[in-house]
Motif scaffolding. Structure first.
Motif, short mmCIF file in Angstrom:
data_model
loop_
_atom_site.label_atom_id
_atom_site.label_comp_id
_atom_site.label_asym_id
_atom_site.label_seq_id
_atom_site.Cartn_x
_atom_site.Cartn_y
_atom_site.Cartn_z
N PHE A 122 19.38 64.24 -83.41
CA PHE A 122 18.04 63.97 -83.92
C PHE A 122 17.29 65.28 -84.04
N ILE A 123 16.36 65.34 -84.99
CA ILE A 123 15.64 66.58 -85.24
C ILE A 123 14.17 66.25 -85.52
N VAL A 124 13.28 67.08 -85.01
CA VAL A 124 11.86 66.94 -85.35
C VAL A 124 11.66 67.51 -86.75
N LEU A 125 11.09 66.70 -87.64
CA LEU A 125 10.87 67.17 -89.01
C LEU A 125 9.43 67.61 -89.25
N SER A 126 8.51 67.07 -88.45
CA SER A 126 7.12 67.52 -88.54
C SER A 126 6.37 66.98 -87.33
N LYS A 127 5.80 67.89 -86.57
CA LYS A 127 5.08 67.49 -85.36
C LYS A 127 3.68 67.02 -85.74
N SER A 128 3.31 65.87 -85.22
CA SER A 128 1.98 65.32 -85.47
C SER A 128 1.06 65.69 -84.31
N LEU A 129 -0.13 66.17 -84.63
CA LEU A 129 -1.02 66.66 -83.58
C LEU A 129 -2.15 65.70 -83.22
N ARG A 130 -2.27 64.62 -83.99
CA ARG A 130 -3.36 63.68 -83.69
C ARG A 130 -2.78 62.28 -83.51
N PRO A 131 -3.37 61.49 -82.59
CA PRO A 131 -2.87 60.13 -82.40
C PRO A 131 -3.20 59.25 -83.61
N LEU A 132 -2.26 58.39 -83.96
CA LEU A 132 -2.45 57.45 -85.07
C LEU A 132 -3.34 56.29 -84.62
N PRO A 133 -3.97 55.62 -85.56
CA PRO A 133 -4.72 54.40 -85.20
C PRO A 133 -3.81 53.37 -84.53
N GLU A 134 -4.40 52.44 -83.87
CA GLU A 134 -3.67 51.49 -83.05
C GLU A 134 -2.70 50.62 -83.85
N LYS A 135 -1.53 50.33 -83.22
CA LYS A 135 -0.46 49.66 -83.96
C LYS A 135 -0.77 48.19 -84.25
N TRP A 136 -1.53 47.57 -83.39
CA TRP A 136 -1.68 46.12 -83.54
C TRP A 136 -2.87 45.74 -84.41
N HIS A 137 -4.02 46.35 -84.15
CA HIS A 137 -5.21 46.01 -84.92
C HIS A 137 -5.36 46.87 -86.17
N GLY A 138 -4.56 47.93 -86.25
CA GLY A 138 -4.66 48.81 -87.41
C GLY A 138 -5.96 49.55 -87.44
N LEU A 139 -6.34 49.98 -88.64
CA LEU A 139 -7.57 50.74 -88.82
C LEU A 139 -8.52 49.85 -89.58
N LYS A 140 -9.64 49.47 -88.95
CA LYS A 140 -10.54 48.52 -89.60
C LYS A 140 -11.81 49.17 -90.12
N ASP A 141 -12.26 50.19 -89.43
CA ASP A 141 -13.53 50.81 -89.79
C ASP A 141 -13.51 51.20 -91.27
N VAL A 142 -14.42 50.58 -92.03
CA VAL A 142 -14.37 50.73 -93.48
C VAL A 142 -14.56 52.18 -93.91
N GLU A 143 -15.49 52.83 -93.28
CA GLU A 143 -15.75 54.22 -93.68
C GLU A 143 -14.53 55.10 -93.42
N THR A 144 -13.93 54.95 -92.24
CA THR A 144 -12.75 55.75 -91.94
C THR A 144 -11.61 55.42 -92.88
N ARG A 145 -11.48 54.15 -93.22
CA ARG A 145 -10.42 53.75 -94.14
C ARG A 145 -10.57 54.46 -95.48
N TYR A 146 -11.81 54.61 -95.94
CA TYR A 146 -12.01 55.27 -97.24
C TYR A 146 -11.95 56.79 -97.12
N ARG A 147 -12.56 57.31 -96.07
CA ARG A 147 -12.59 58.77 -95.94
C ARG A 147 -11.23 59.34 -95.59
N LYS A 148 -10.48 58.60 -94.75
CA LYS A 148 -9.15 59.06 -94.34
C LYS A 148 -8.13 58.07 -94.84
N ARG A 149 -8.05 57.96 -96.16
CA ARG A 149 -7.21 56.93 -96.77
C ARG A 149 -5.76 57.07 -96.35
#
Length: 476
Positions: A122-149
């Motif tokens: 296995f190989i790291v192809l790109s290290k992510s530096l910020r945590p992703l939105p939550e897996k179960w509820h997803g990303l709901k905040d409308v503004e964030t959804r549009y600004r960080k599409r």
RNA sequence: GGGCCCGUAGCUCAGCUGGUAGAGCACCGCCCUUUUAAGGCGGGUGUCGAGUGUUCGAACCACUCCGGGCUCACCA
């Protein structure tokens, strides 16, 4: 406080650790991979290479399961210390949700019955530096959804699906028109006179010519110049810019399809528009979008004046005078203000009629005075040879028999000329050389996408809808 | 631009009548070799959008500002 608490700081430390052990956290490629969906279609025991973004992890001491996501879907990876070796397994333990990894191994089926890749390397192809939105509820905040599409389309499959629908729609539009010998063109977005519609334009400045230019509000006048030049069937699929307010139906930049066909009138365009939208709708339906049967069925054709009568209970006819219209507006609680006759009618129509037109409807009989680029009906000069398309109560398209009489066109332009809309003399000159009879059609591609995906606001069908810019201070 | 509503941890959300914040996921430490919203034990990591005011005391009340949503207005 030595202890790093911040998730980004923790990830940055892991990045440094990777580099310190001689591993490039951002390698250049991962060759010979197959995508997750294809991998899942293969037989047990098959050796393969897959890659993608880590979406979830289940760590059980000396072995772990992760799901990685690529464009085709997700596939599970099994990481076990006795397959990977101690060193690589330790390396895996430092990967985070959000990292891109590449894996090679054999396909097997877990106890729970899921096809999974048993990682050998296995190989790291790109290290992510910020945590992703939550897996179960997803990303709901409308503004964030549009600004960080990018986050929205990563974690909300519904968003991704609707936005991808645009690509399907534009591709089917092109296919439909190209089959009918229409030629796709690109005309200027930067124009010295913003014509072809009535809307406030965005202004910009060209440095070298030291001159003000406008972002186009419509490509119409340029496309018709092509008809003058002998190109008989042209279309443009591109962005228009209107310096106006935002709403569920309006974005200042939006995508417009304009189609022109020489030697035809608006009845040709009516058929073409219906066929076009139905053919796109059929494609969408095939791809399991919830296309309403209304769109695939028979479309209504209704008269502007009849609709006004039906939905207001008042008597309307093309011969209505300004005073009469004003009185009716008053009676119907539409403040007429200083509006022109056609504007008053348009207001009443918008308020009383539009939202009633939920099934696909062609509306005809528009007043000539509200249709400056259209030919008048030979039967009644008060009426334009024009139709609009309404679906779900929203105006989706507009078409007419194009005015090609340079003298009439000039008179109309002069009558309408104001500080915002100077007469486009160059366009009149083009008409003077002679433009064949033609019809033209405009379709709002964003609104069409809304109608075919069930999106309730135009922002859901725009990858990056316009939002108020954040000021520098509050920007991250 | 007007009216109404909203802004609390990386994400999703609680937070009463004003007493300086809490849950799940994520994260950190330990355990765990077929899990899948894995599990067990332990740990809150926060400029409560910003500012000003009222108050002994403000996430909470008032005002201003910033950003967002809905709606109206604007919008051939």
């Amino acid at each position: 406080m030595n202890k790093k608490q911040d998730q980004t700081e923790i990830r940055k430390d892991k990045l440094i650790k990777l580099r310190d052990s001689g591993i490039d956290p951002y390698p250049h490629s991962f060759e010979n991979r197959i995508d997750a969906a294809d991998a899942l279609g293969m037989k047990e025991g098959k050796k393969l290479r897959v890659c993608g973004r880590v979406m979830s992890r289940r760590i059980m001491g000396k072995s772990s399961f992760v799901h990685i996501k690529d464009v085709s879907g997700q596939i599970q990876i099994f990481m076990a210390v006795d397959k990977l070796g101690k060193e690589n397994y330790a390396l895996f333990r430092d990967t985070d949700i959000g990292d891109f990894i590449g894996v090679e191994g054999d396909l097997f089926v877990t106890r729970a019955g899921e096809k999974t890749v048993m990682a050998e390397t296995f190989i790291v192809l790109s290290k992510s530096l910020r945590p992703l939105p939550e897996k179960w509820h997803g990303l709901k905040d409308v503004e964030t959804r549009y600004r960080k599409r990018y986050l929205d389309i990563l974690v909300n499959p519904e968003s991704s699906k609707i936005l991808k629908a645009r690509s399907i729609i534009t591709a089917s539009i092109r296919e439909f028109l190209e089959c009918r010998k229409f030629c796709e063109v690109h005309t200027p977005v930067l124009q010295d006179i913003a014509g072809g519609a009535a809307a406030r334009p965005f202004k910009t400045l060209h440095n070298v010519y030291n001159t003000e230019l406008y972002m186009r509000i419509a490509p119409e006048l340029y496309l018709k110049r092509l008809l003058v030049g002998g190109w008989e069937r042209v279309f443009e699929l591109g962005t228009n810019f209107r310096n106006e307010g935002l709403s569920a139906m309006h974005n200042p930049e939006f995508t417009m399809l304009e189609v022109y066909a020489a030697y035809t009138d608006y009845t040709f365009m009516m058929n073409l528009a219906e066929e076009l939208i139905k053919s796109v709708a059929a494609v969408m339906k095939e791809k399991s979008f919830p296309v309403s049967e209304d769109i695939l069925g028979r479309w209504d054709r209704k008269d502007y004046w009849q609709l006004l009568k039906t939905h207001t209970g008042e008597d309307f006819s093309p011969e209505i005078t300004y005073e009469e219209a004003k009185q009716k507006a008053d009676k119907l609680n539409i403040p007429p203000g200083k509006d022109s006759l056609e504007k008053i009618l348009d207001r009443i129509f918008s308020h009383y009629v539009e939202d009633k037109l939920s099934a696909p409807t062609f509306v005809t009989g528009y007043p000539s005075s509200a249709s400056p680029l259209a030919k008048q009906s030979p039967d009644n000069p008060m009426i334009a040879e024009r139709f609009e398309i309404f679906i779900n109560g929203s105006e989706l398209g507009n078409a007419y028999s194009e005015q090609n009489d340079p003298e009439i066109q000039k008179k109309v332009f002069l009558k309408q000329a104001g500080s915002n809309t100077p007469v486009d003399e160059d366009y009149i000159e083009a008409l003077e050389y002679g433009m064949p009879p033609a019809s033209g059609l405009g379709i709002g591609v964003d609104r069409l996408t809304m109608a075919l995906t069930g999106a309730e606001t135009i922002r859901e069908v725009l990858l990056f809808p316009m939002l108020k810019p954040l000021n520098a201070d509050s920007r991250e």
